[in-house]
Design a protein around this motif. Structure first.
Motif, PDB file in Angstrom:
ATOM      1  N   UNK A  61       0.883  -1.190  -0.049  1.00  0.00           N
ATOM      2  CA  UNK A  61       0.062  -0.043   0.064  1.00  0.00           C
ATOM      3  C   UNK A  61       0.731   1.307   0.183  1.00  0.00           C
ATOM      4  N   UNK A  62       2.071   1.129   1.030  1.00  0.00           N
ATOM      5  CA  UNK A  62       3.115   2.262   0.812  1.00  0.00           C
ATOM      6  C   UNK A  62       3.589   2.578  -0.661  1.00  0.00           C
ATOM      7  N   UNK A  63       3.930   1.383  -1.198  1.00  0.00           N
ATOM      8  CA  UNK A  63       4.374   1.657  -2.749  1.00  0.00           C
ATOM      9  C   UNK A  63       3.356   2.235  -3.679  1.00  0.00           C
ATOM     10  N   UNK A 116       2.990   5.947  -2.698  1.00  0.00           N
ATOM     11  CA  UNK A 116       4.216   6.658  -3.349  1.00  0.00           C
ATOM     12  C   UNK A 116       4.190   6.993  -4.721  1.00  0.00           C
ATOM     13  N   UNK A 117       3.472   6.000  -5.420  1.00  0.00           N
ATOM     14  CA  UNK A 117       3.495   6.349  -6.917  1.00  0.00           C
ATOM     15  C   UNK A 117       2.398   7.204  -7.383  1.00  0.00           C
ATOM     16  N   UNK A 118       1.522   7.423  -6.293  1.00  0.00           N
ATOM     17  CA  UNK A 118       0.388   8.249  -6.759  1.00  0.00           C
ATOM     18  C   UNK A 118       0.237   9.567  -5.839  1.00  0.00           C
ATOM     19  N   UNK A 143      12.209   3.039 -13.008  1.00  0.00           N
ATOM     20  CA  UNK A 143      13.443   2.495 -12.060  1.00  0.00           C
ATOM     21  C   UNK A 143      13.374   2.970 -10.672  1.00  0.00           C
ATOM     22  N   UNK A 144      12.461   3.851 -10.299  1.00  0.00           N
ATOM     23  CA  UNK A 144      12.309   4.221  -8.937  1.00  0.00           C
ATOM     24  C   UNK A 144      10.658   4.112  -8.504  1.00  0.00           C
ATOM     25  N   UNK A 145      10.532   4.049  -7.055  1.00  0.00           N
ATOM     26  CA  UNK A 145       9.154   3.797  -6.727  1.00  0.00           C
ATOM     27  C   UNK A 145       8.418   4.951  -6.570  1.00  0.00           C
ATOM     28  N   UNK A 146       9.198   6.314  -6.920  1.00  0.00           N
ATOM     29  CA  UNK A 146       8.523   7.485  -6.910  1.00  0.00           C
ATOM     30  C   UNK A 146       7.828   8.129  -7.963  1.00  0.00           C
ATOM     31  N   UNK A 147       6.800   9.068  -7.665  1.00  0.00           N
ATOM     32  CA  UNK A 147       6.273   9.691  -8.854  1.00  0.00           C
ATOM     33  C   UNK A 147       6.866  11.050  -9.159  1.00  0.00           C
ATOM     34  N   UNK A 148       6.249  11.724 -10.131  1.00  0.00           N
ATOM     35  CA  UNK A 148       7.118  13.086 -10.580  1.00  0.00           C
ATOM     36  C   UNK A 148       5.776  13.905 -10.800  1.00  0.00           C
ATOM     37  N   UNK A 149       6.321  15.154 -11.198  1.00  0.00           N
ATOM     38  CA  UNK A 149       5.190  16.263 -11.337  1.00  0.00           C
ATOM     39  C   UNK A 149       4.667  16.437 -12.647  1.00  0.00           C
ATOM     40  N   UNK A 150       5.151  15.456 -13.548  1.00  0.00           N
ATOM     41  CA  UNK A 150       4.692  15.965 -14.987  1.00  0.00           C
ATOM     42  C   UNK A 150       3.308  15.798 -15.337  1.00  0.00           C
TER      43      UNK A 150
END
Lengths: 492, 113
Positions: free
Chosen positions: A95-97, A100-102, A350-357
């Motif tokens: 759930x944390x993953x 993080x993606x969203x 390649x990362x568990x993170x999202x971006x601001x695009x």
């Protein structure tokens, strides 16, 4: 559930025997939510709900029928595609993953675009907005409209806001910008928020006085550089046909009197650009830029009427592929240059993170992450929504600066974006394995297909993103050197 | 008029999987679903003759969507829990996994006794 016992679970390693697959009853596993996509090379890309992925030649049927080797079990287990019956899935972790993606859906819109003036001294063929000649000050945003827009902006919950000044040519209304910056700084102080300012400009009217102001206020500058002079001047027309020289002069002025780190440039791909991506990349390197965004033209505004701005998506993809290959070759020779769109997708791969695009989010970034305040006080779901309005299509107009957020966010335009902007619920997207790396764009589909939900099999947005995600996955999986290069692109 | 007809067993291919496949293929092959006189059979047809390769491609896409349905069926409940936990972390309580979970640094005072 005791909090302390949860911490115990994550802190403690399981006994060594647990990690030897042969000690498990082979194939006594449950699958975790995942999807798959057939790659052109015959392999299969498996993608989990939270963006973990592997490329395999194991058949999906064998995975579902529990007929896979221990090595494959280890691989699927390590990537959270399966779990063993006697070790339940770590719901909290997964759930944390996903969260993080969203993470970009937290808070309200973070990017606020103020169209400070519609005046412009360029007549670019692909311009998405109707610009007026530079002497028509009635097309500047008034101080009253600025006040009302800022009043709305600073009501939002986010502590970090970005205010971007656009046009036309924003610097033609430098007094409006000065007023807005001063007022925004005051509101940021009393509301305990941080604000970043960006100005989008063609640099043609930049001088020392203006630059001193930008430097004093630490404002970021976003300019346009379409390539070497013959490409840039073909695309970006102004009296005197000297747009390229003025851009270079502006960049040098910033380099010498402000900071090169404060300026970035973008290009727009036209038919002229398609001829040779390498000369465009070389021009960027010549001017000292290490990032280039090989972005396609947006199908809005004057771009729809201009011959130089029309091309098939397949031609753009050929252009992009040639450009990307050239950039990778340069990286292999030690020249650091990054393709921005690939970088955005790579961050998701390649990362568990999202971006601001904002153009590649699900739920769509329009409204949730960006709002546009036009010079006349009208508010739009995104920059593209404003461009549509220039073509007499106000579908995504949310209201005006005289409205409150309740009215704006419940407007027909906002609801249309929300209803057609969640890829997880859209036909074609909901069953697509690539969705964790992709997004939805209801405004693009409304503009190109007449329907904000869109029809994926013929969608240019879909074709472009699917192609690029597949391309990057294949390169990462097949070439360790390219994978290493891509990883360096993600280092901040 | 020549036609291509594919007969599929309802026991192996659900209507929703077929609809998904037809949606994705509709740009290339205009396919129609119709019931069959044969029990538990669905007819997939197109008003043109298709090559063996095209038929193979269509069947592969249908099969893939059916596999996705199978994955969804197996993982639906867990997916819902994970999504709910992701976006409503305080509302959704997850049962602690069973088993011996000793505390090596004695954070839990009850265990220390």
């Amino acid at each position: 559930m005791k909090q302390s016992s949860l911490r115990k679970e994550f802190r403690r390693f399981r006994p060594e025997e647990d990690h030897k697959t042969s000690n498990h009853k082979a194939n006594f596993y449950s699958i975790l939510p995942f999807n798959f996509h057939r790659l052109k090379n015959g392999e299969t890309l498996l993608v989990s709900e939270w963006g973990d992925w592997i490329v395999t030649d194991t058949s999906i049927e064998d995975i579902l029928d529990r007929k896979i080797s221990n090595n494959t079990i280890d691989l699927l287990l390590s990537k959270n595609f399966i779990h063993f019956y006697d070790h339940p899935p770590q719901v909290e972790f997964l759930a944390n993953r996903l969260r993080a993606k969203k993470s970009y859906i937290n808070g309200g819109p973070k990017l606020h675009i103020l169209v400070i003036s519609l005046r412009c001294e360029h007549t670019c063929g692909y311009c998405q907005v109707s610009r007026v000649s530079s002497d028509k000050e009635q097309f500047d945003m008034s101080n009253e409209t600025i006040d009302k827009a800022l009043h709305l902006i600073f009501q939002l919950p986010d502590d970090h806001l970005t205010i971007e000044f656009q046009g036309g040519e924003a610097l033609l209304n430098i007094e409006g910008i000065k007023y807005a910056v001063k007022r925004a700084r005051y509101l940021a102080t009393i509301n305990n928020k941080n604000v970043t300012f960006v100005i989008c400009t063609n640099l043609a009217v930049l001088d020392h006085t203006i630059l001193d102001f930008l430097k004093q206020e630490n404002i970021l500058i976003s300019a346009s550089l379409d390539g070497p002079a013959n490409v840039h001047n073909t695309n970006r027309i102004r009296p005197g046909r000297d747009s390229y020289q003025r851009t270079i002069d502006g960049i040098n002025l910033i380099k010498n009197n402000y900071s090169f780190d404060q300026v970035s440039v973008l290009m727009t791909t036209t038919n002229k650009s398609l001829e040779n991506p390498k000369i465009i990349i070389d021009e960027y390197l010549k001017q000292g830029f290490k990032n280039i965004f090989l972005r396609p033209i947006s199908p809005y505004g004057f771009a729809t009427f201009n011959k130089n701005s029309h091309y098939e998506i397949e031609k753009y993809l050929d252009f992009y592929k040639e450009g990307l290959e050239y950039i990778i070759e340069l990286n292999k020779k030690g020249v650091r240059v990054i393709e921005t769109y690939a970088q955005i997708i790579l961050r998701r791969l390649l990362t568990p993170y999202s971006d601001g695009y904002v153009d590649l989010m699900s739920p769509a970034g329009a409204v949730s992450n960006v709002i546009v305040y036009d010079y006349n006080g009208k508010i739009y779901a995104s920059d593209e929504a404003r461009m549509l309005a220039q073509m007499k299509d106000d579908t995504f107009c949310l209201g005006t600066v005289n409205d409150d957020w309740d009215k704006l966010l419940n407007s027909e335009g906002a609801i249309t974006v929300q209803n057609a902007g969640v890829g997880e619920a859209l036909p074609g997207c909901s069953n697509c394995a690539l969705l964790p790396f992709c997004g939805s764009d209801p405004i693009y589909h409304h503009a190109t297909q007449g329907d904000s939900v869109g029809f994926r099999p013929t969608s240019g947005f879909c074709k472009r993103n699917m192609w690029l995600i597949e391309e990057l996955v294949t390169r990462i999986n097949s070439d360790p050197i390219q994978k290493k290069i891509f990883q360096t692109w993600l280092k901040r | 008029m020549s036609q291509t007809v594919i007969e599929l067993s309802e026991k192996h291919y659900s209507l929703s999987a077929l609809n998904e496949a037809i949606y994705w293929l509709s740009n290339i092959y205009p396919l129609h679903i119709s019931p069959s006189v044969i029990p538990d059979t669905i007819i997939l047809s197109t008003n043109s003759e298709m090559s063996e390769e095209s038929t193979k491609h269509i069947l592969q896409v249908i099969h893939d969507y059916q596999l996705r349905e199978k994955i969804k069926f197996e993982t639906k409940s867990l997916k819902e829990i994970i999504i709910a936990k992701a976006f409503y972390p305080d509302v959704i309580n997850v049962t602690e996994p069973t088993g011996d979970m000793r505390d090596p640094v004695l954070m839990d005072q009850n265990e220390a006794k």
